[in-house]
Design a protein around this motif. Structure first.
Motif, PDB file in Angstrom:
ATOM      1  N   THR A 135      19.736  12.571  61.146  1.00 21.70           N
ATOM      2  CA  THR A 135      18.687  11.951  61.948  1.00 21.70           C
ATOM      3  C   THR A 135      17.925  10.917  61.130  1.00 21.70           C
ATOM      4  N   GLN A 136      17.644  11.231  59.883  1.00 17.36           N
ATOM      5  CA  GLN A 136      16.914  10.306  59.013  1.00 17.36           C
ATOM      6  C   GLN A 136      17.767   9.117  58.595  1.00 17.36           C
ATOM      7  N   GLY A 137      19.044   9.359  58.300  1.00 17.61           N
ATOM      8  CA  GLY A 137      19.898   8.309  57.763  1.00 17.61           C
ATOM      9  C   GLY A 137      20.668   7.494  58.784  1.00 17.61           C
ATOM     10  N   GLY A 138      20.914   8.069  59.965  1.00 15.01           N
ATOM     11  CA  GLY A 138      21.612   7.332  61.012  1.00 15.01           C
ATOM     12  C   GLY A 138      23.122   7.283  60.881  1.00 15.01           C
ATOM     13  N   HIS A 139      23.691   7.994  59.906  1.00 11.92           N
ATOM     14  CA  HIS A 139      25.146   8.023  59.708  1.00 11.92           C
ATOM     15  C   HIS A 139      25.600   9.442  59.398  1.00 11.92           C
ATOM     16  N   VAL A 140      26.857   9.709  59.699  1.00 15.35           N
ATOM     17  CA  VAL A 140      27.562  10.865  59.155  1.00 15.35           C
ATOM     18  C   VAL A 140      28.650  10.290  58.267  1.00 15.35           C
ATOM     19  N   TYR A 141      29.222  11.144  57.426  1.00 17.84           N
ATOM     20  CA  TYR A 141      30.238  10.700  56.482  1.00 17.84           C
ATOM     21  C   TYR A 141      31.457  11.601  56.584  1.00 17.84           C
ATOM     22  N   SER A 180      26.309  14.847  55.814  1.00 18.09           N
ATOM     23  CA  SER A 180      25.103  14.109  56.173  1.00 18.09           C
ATOM     24  C   SER A 180      24.698  13.065  55.138  1.00 18.09           C
ATOM     25  N   LYS A 181      25.304  13.119  53.974  1.00 17.57           N
ATOM     26  CA  LYS A 181      25.026  12.145  52.919  1.00 17.57           C
ATOM     27  C   LYS A 181      26.338  11.800  52.217  1.00 17.57           C
TER      28      LYS A 181
END
Length: 130
Positions: free
Chosen positions: A16-22, A46-47
């Motif tokens: 939610t904070q970063g706007g991406h999944v990896y 998530s990071k």
């Protein structure tokens, strides 16, 4: 809370904070190992640093590259495809065997929809903070 439960909670907060999944992939595509129940799961993190640790320390994933996916694309496209293929969604797998919490695509969609309904009563897709 179990370690995989903590990783699950961190996943939603960080995405939610970063706007991406990896995700990770090699020339053959994205991994989807079978779990103990026989269902296959595609792992997401998530990071990028979480995914990089798996690539670095889990032999089965050596040589994979970390791929960012915008969360809106992940929720709208990936979840539909994974649901169609009857696959699970792995969230923030960790450790020497890259294991963790798995969810159905429907559970993921409901889980992220709750973010909007908790605050406003309206579902929303999380976006990166600007």
């Amino acid at each position: 809370m179990s370690l995989s439960g903590a990783h699950k909670a961190a996943f939603r907060r960080e995405v939610t904070q970063g706007g991406h999944v990896y995700a990770i992939r090699d020339p053959d595509g994205f991994p989807a190992p079978a779990g103990e129940d026989g269902r296959r799961a595609v792992p997401f993190w998530s990071k990028p640093t979480r995914a990089q640790l798996i690539v670095k320390h889990v032999d089965a994933y050596n040589g994979f590259e970390v791929v960012p996916i915008p969360v809106e694309e992940w929720l709208s496209g990936w979840m539909t495809n994974l649901e169609h293929d009857e696959m699970m969604v792995g969230v923030n797998w960790a450790g020497a065997r890259a294991t963790g919490y798995d969810m159905t695509p429907g559970q993921v969609l409901r889980w992220f929809a709750e973010l909007g309904t908790e605050a406003t009563g309206e579902p929303r897709v999380p976006t990166a903070q600007r």
